[in-house]
Each structure stands twice: as C-alpha cells, then as structure tokens.
Design a protein around this motif. Structure first.
Motif, PDB file in Angstrom:
ATOM      1  N   LYS A  94     -53.774  -0.119   2.057  1.00 59.33           N
ATOM      2  CA  LYS A  94     -54.893   0.656   1.497  1.00 59.33           C
ATOM      3  C   LYS A  94     -54.399   1.998   0.926  1.00 59.33           C
ATOM      4  CE  LYS A  94     -58.987   0.570   3.567  1.00 59.33           C
ATOM      5  NZ  LYS A  94     -60.241   0.870   4.283  1.00 59.33           N
ATOM      6  N   ARG A 186     -66.856  14.283   2.631  1.00 62.28           N
ATOM      7  CA  ARG A 186     -66.376  13.136   3.415  1.00 62.28           C
ATOM      8  C   ARG A 186     -67.510  12.150   3.689  1.00 62.28           C
ATOM      9  NH1 ARG A 186     -65.418   9.120   4.825  1.00 62.28           N
ATOM     10  NH2 ARG A 186     -63.954   8.249   6.330  1.00 62.28           N
ATOM     11  N   GLN A 217     -75.724  -5.118   1.556  1.00 57.30           N
ATOM     12  CA  GLN A 217     -75.888  -5.441   2.976  1.00 57.30           C
ATOM     13  C   GLN A 217     -75.480  -4.234   3.809  1.00 57.30           C
ATOM     14  OE1 GLN A 217     -73.238  -8.099   5.061  1.00 57.30           O
ATOM     15  NE2 GLN A 217     -74.926  -8.969   6.235  1.00 57.30           N
ATOM     16  N   GLY A 218     -76.313  -3.885   4.791  1.00 60.01           N
ATOM     17  CA  GLY A 218     -76.050  -2.724   5.636  1.00 60.01           C
ATOM     18  C   GLY A 218     -76.804  -1.527   5.108  1.00 60.01           C
ATOM     19  N   GLY A 220     -75.678   1.795   6.610  1.00 54.37           N
ATOM     20  CA  GLY A 220     -74.981   2.839   7.353  1.00 54.37           C
ATOM     21  C   GLY A 220     -74.310   3.771   6.365  1.00 54.37           C
ATOM     22  N   SER A 223     -73.083   2.067   2.889  1.00 55.67           N
ATOM     23  CA  SER A 223     -74.159   1.513   2.074  1.00 55.67           C
ATOM     24  C   SER A 223     -75.132   2.592   1.594  1.00 55.67           C
ATOM     25  CB  SER A 223     -74.887   0.442   2.877  1.00 55.67           C
ATOM     26  OG  SER A 223     -75.918  -0.095   2.119  1.00 55.67           O
ATOM     27  N   TRP A 244     -79.252  -3.840  10.708  1.00 57.96           N
ATOM     28  CA  TRP A 244     -79.386  -4.416  12.039  1.00 57.96           C
ATOM     29  C   TRP A 244     -80.338  -3.498  12.785  1.00 57.96           C
ATOM     30  CZ3 TRP A 244     -78.481  -8.545  14.936  1.00 57.96           C
ATOM     31  CH2 TRP A 244     -78.404  -8.409  16.322  1.00 57.96           C
ATOM     32  N   ALA A 304     -71.702  -4.245   2.780  1.00 55.90           N
ATOM     33  CA  ALA A 304     -71.195  -2.998   3.354  1.00 55.90           C
ATOM     34  C   ALA A 304     -71.627  -2.875   4.811  1.00 55.90           C
ATOM     35  CB  ALA A 304     -71.693  -1.804   2.529  1.00 55.90           C
ATOM     36  N   ALA A 305     -71.527  -4.002   5.544  1.00 55.32           N
ATOM     37  CA  ALA A 305     -71.921  -3.945   6.959  1.00 55.32           C
ATOM     38  C   ALA A 305     -70.781  -4.430   7.855  1.00 55.32           C
ATOM     39  CB  ALA A 305     -73.171  -4.770   7.182  1.00 55.32           C
ATOM     40  N   LEU A 306     -70.515  -5.735   7.803  1.00 60.73           N
ATOM     41  CA  LEU A 306     -69.607  -6.355   8.774  1.00 60.73           C
ATOM     42  C   LEU A 306     -68.615  -7.272   8.084  1.00 60.73           C
ATOM     43  CD1 LEU A 306     -72.273  -7.756  11.258  1.00 60.73           C
ATOM     44  CD2 LEU A 306     -70.925  -5.690  11.582  1.00 60.73           C
ATOM     45  N   ALA A 329     -67.493  -3.092   2.886  1.00 55.32           N
ATOM     46  CA  ALA A 329     -67.039  -3.313   4.270  1.00 55.32           C
ATOM     47  C   ALA A 329     -65.579  -3.760   4.270  1.00 55.32           C
ATOM     48  CB  ALA A 329     -67.894  -4.385   4.930  1.00 55.32           C
ATOM     49  N   ASN A 355     -63.146   0.312  -0.786  1.00 58.91           N
ATOM     50  CA  ASN A 355     -63.598   1.310   0.196  1.00 58.91           C
ATOM     51  C   ASN A 355     -62.530   2.357   0.527  1.00 58.91           C
ATOM     52  OD1 ASN A 355     -61.964   0.304   2.345  1.00 58.91           O
ATOM     53  ND2 ASN A 355     -63.515  -1.202   2.910  1.00 58.91           N
ATOM     54  N   GLY A 358     -62.804   6.622   1.540  1.00 61.83           N
ATOM     55  CA  GLY A 358     -62.808   7.300   2.847  1.00 61.83           C
ATOM     56  C   GLY A 358     -61.439   7.872   3.176  1.00 61.83           C
TER      57      GLY A 358
END
Ligand code: NAD
Length: 428
Positions: A94, A186, A217-218, A220, A223, A244, A304-306, A329, A355, A358
C-alpha cells in the motif's frame, strides 16, 4: 475456519502470482514473501481489581527498504501472528503504490478492548511500548490506530515512548488526536481519497460525474466521507448507504427517492457507524435489507464496510449499469467476483490503491510532527489529492502497458518499487 486459507498464506499467494508475472528472481521473491523482523511479547497489566493479566502482543516489520515501517496496531480477541504478518505485508504494497517513503508494518494485542476500563487500556498501551520502544521510532517503525485502538491510545503510546527516550517525539505514532500532534484532514482522508480515485477513473472512462449515481456499503469513517465527496466534489448522487445496526444486530440499506443527503445522515449516525432508524424514517428514507445496496441502479459501487462482501453470490446481483467498483474497505472482493468484473469489463480500483488516503495522511502527520510545523486542512487535502491522483495514474499506466487488470497492475507497481529500493540499497 478449518480448510480455509489463512490471511498470510493468501498474502503470499497473491505475491507469488505477481512475482511470476514480473519474472522476479526467486531469491528476491523469497526475501519479500516473509517479514524482515517479527516481535512476539507478553504484556503484564495490573487490573483495576488488583489482579494481574498477561496479554500477548505482536509487531511485524515486513519490509523497510523504502523507509520506516508503517501500519496500525489492532486490539482484537481473535488476533493471530499470521493475520498481523499478512496485514504488514499488505502495508508494504500500500505504501509503495501510494509512493510514500515508508515500508510495511502491523501490530496487535490479543484482547477485547471493550472489556477493559480506560485506565487498564492505558496501562496495556504503555506496556506495549515498553516492550517495543527500542524497535520503533520516526526513523524505524511508526504505528497507528486500527481495529480496537483509538487516537487517545496513540496519545498515551506516544507519551510513553517520549518518556522512555527522554524527548518529545510525536512522529513515532500517527493517528493522534488533533491538538495532541494529530493532522488536520485525517478524518476525511480515506473517504476523500476514494473519491479522488473515482474521479480519475470517471475521466478515464469518459463518464460525466454529475450524471452518476453511487451505492455504498457501510456508513463509518470511510463511507461517510466517500459519500460526502461523491456529492460535494463530483456533483453526483448517492443512491444508498448501508450500516450494521448495533442495537438489533442487523444490517440495513438506507436510500431516498432524491438520493441520500450524507451530511444529514452523518448528523444522525453514532460513533460506531449506526444510523438512527427512526430519525431516518421520519426524514423520508427507505430502509431495506442490508444486502440491498449491491442491487441498486448505480454507476459506481463503493464497498466500504467489511471484507468479502462482493463475492460469488452477491456479485450476480450487481445492476448492469455498474461501471466502477471502488474498494474503500480492505479486501471486499473475492477472487470469484474479480473474475466477474473482468468478464463484464467493470473497472476496479483495488483496495490498497483506493483506500491509501488514510496512510498517506498519516505520513503527512509524521512529516508535520518532524518539522514541528502544521498545515491547514486545505493544504493537507490538496497534497492528498495530488498523491492519490498520481498513484492512480501510475497503476492505470501499468495496466495499459502490461495489458493487465488494475489489481495486478497495482501489485506490479508496488513490487517493482520495493525491489528497486532493495537493489539501490545493495540488499539484493
Ligand atoms: P468503521 O468502523 O468506522 O465503519 C464501518 C461501517 O460498516 C459502519 O457503518 C458499520 O455499521 C458498517 N457495517 C459493518 N458490518 C456491516 C454489514 N454487514 N453490512 C453493512 N454495513 C456494515 O470502519 P471504517 O474506518 O470506515 O473502515 C471500513 C473499511 O475500510 C474497513 O475494511 C477498514 O479496514 C478499511 N479502511 C479504513 C481506513 C480508515 O482510515 N478508516 C483506511 C483504510 C482502510
């Protein structure tokens, strides 16, 4: 889980595939298939009731040819050495694909964070540093928060390290709170980074972003800002997000006939990414089953969840309008779904490119800490955009040059850069 390939075997397998395509020297491959250094240690912690508990801690430094190792510390009850090894390996790729001068690392502790009091957590964090401080540092290895760890924990860890080395050293951990050495931007970084790559993919495919629809998806950290970015930066519409629900332990999809308003939904979402159902319903939102997000008529899907959410079963439900899958994700797509994308000419932006915003902003945090000079949010986000855009085109160019799928191209770019650094340093 028996019979299933473990995460580290999977990371090695992915690497082997690309090493073969790149015709990599077998000895260089051997050096990259395994982490350079691994630490396993026990952390005794005095509990609030006076008893003593001993926790298992890890740190894995996969490769630091391009710069200090970088990667989070996870506090999780089912953490294993092999998971940490796999995650450290993926961090090497990454950082290399994002072209930031860092290597790959990951750490962990086998613990359920939620079972500890605040003071017990602080003791555990300080204990982790007491074991590792000689082998981490701004020029050696720079950990960050991950599953089960928070900015506050990074603050305690940075403080413990600074005490042990005898000088304030904020650049040893990133993901610190704002005002405690953290960086502006951030919070938005990963989600906005996803959108910078989506924007470039749309330009490449000749799509009009203002006429585009996304399904996410997601809801958090990743997302939320991907949804905001899709609407505010690209002028597109977000058909739905999902989450969730931690109260009734079920997942739901939230859509609205005019497209969702991500800032409104953010205002009714708790810190764990659960949307308030009643308030959403009152505002005219349609609430469906958690799997509905993938069936929506959209141009862009952003899981963008799991991990493993776009798989052999769910991929068949994708609408024929979908042109881009942007992986917010880590590991959301299984190999079967990858085959489907290839067969249906769906453009994929692979996770460790998509991603990387980050870790790129974590790198900016460290740079600001080392300079002791801090940038505005706008400066951080401009620098992030430039990095993500350039990373995206590096992979796109490789994909065109070698005639390979974007995920393979991303691996090729990353492995190429790491091998080059190893050669330039005279290691291989
Ligand atoms: P988060 O914990 O903030 O949010 C996760 C979201 O997913 C929540 O809204 C949760 O309700 C939802 N969710 C969980 N299970 C679900 C299900 N079955 N169906 C629908 N929604 C579900 O996490 P995050 O930081 O946004 O991370 C999301 C993903 O992105 C993870 O794979 C993470 O490893 C990866 N990632 C995060 C960052 C970062 O900076 N936050 C960076 C790189 C990669």
């Amino acid at each position: 889980m028996s019979g299933q390939i473990n995460a580290f075997e999977m990371a090695q397998k992915q690497f082997d595939g690309v090493a073969k395509q790149l015709n990599l020297d077998p000895q260089i491959s051997e050096a990259l298939r395994w982490p350079m250094r691994e630490f396993s240690f026990r952390i005794p912690v005095r509990m609030d009731d006076g008893s003593l508990r001993v926790f298992q801690g890890f740190r894995v430094q996969h490769n630091d040819a391009r710069g200090p190792n970088k990667g989070g510390i996870r506090f999780h009850p089912s953490e294993t050495f092999d998971t940490v090894r796999a995650l450290a390996t993926w961090m090497t790729w990454k950082c290399a694909v994002a072209d930031i001068p860092l290597g790959g690392g990951k750490g962990g502790v086998i613990v359920d964070s939620a079972s500890l009091s605040t003071v017990e957590k602080e003791r555990l964090c300080r204990g982790w540093v007491q074991n590792m401080w000689r082998n981490i540092g701004p020029r050696q290895d720079v950990p960050a928060p991950d599953v089960g760890t928070t900015p506050q924990m990074m603050g305690w860890m940075m403080d413990e390290y600074s005490k042990l080395v005898g000088q304030y050293t904020p650049g040893v951990f990133t993901g610190k709170p704002l005002g405690g050495g953290g960086s502006e931007g951030r919070t938005e970084a990963t989600g906005y980074g996803v959108i910078y790559t989506v924007r470039e993919a749309m330009k490449h495919l000749g799509m009009d972003s203002t006429k585009s629809v996304a399904a996410l998806q997601g809801f958090g950290n990743v997302s939320q800002y991907a949804a905001i970015g899709f609407v505010e930066m690209l002028g597109g519409k977000v058909a739905c997000v999902s989450c969730w629900d931690r109260h009734d332990r079920t997942s739901y999809t939230y859509s609205h006939k005019n497209g969702i308003d991500p800032r409104f939904l953010l205002s009714i979402t708790d810190q764990y990414g659960t949307i308030d159902k009643e308030k959403a319903k009152a505002a005219g939102y349609i609430i469906e089953d958690g799997d509905a997000w993938i069936t929506k008529e959209a141009d862009v899907l952003i899981p963008a969840a799991l991990e493993g959410q776009v798989n052999a079963d769910s991929v068949k439900k994708i609408h024929s309008r979908v042109k881009i899958v942007a992986e917010g994700a880590n590991g959301p797509t299984t190999p079967e779904a990858d085959d489907f994308f290839k067969a249906n000419k769906i453009f994929n932006i692979p996770d460790f490119l998509c991603n990387a915003g980050g870790v790129t902003t974590s790198y900016f945090e460290q740079v600001q800490n080392d300079m002791n000079f801090y940038w505005s949010k706008q400066e951080v986000l401009e620098k992030l955009d430039a990095k993500m855009t350039s990373a995206f085109h590096g992979v796109l160019d490789m994909s065109a040059k070698e005639g390979v799928y974007m995920r393979d191209a991303a691996y090729m770019v990353a492995i190429d850069r790491v091998v080059k650094a190893m050669q330039l340093r005279g290691w291989v």
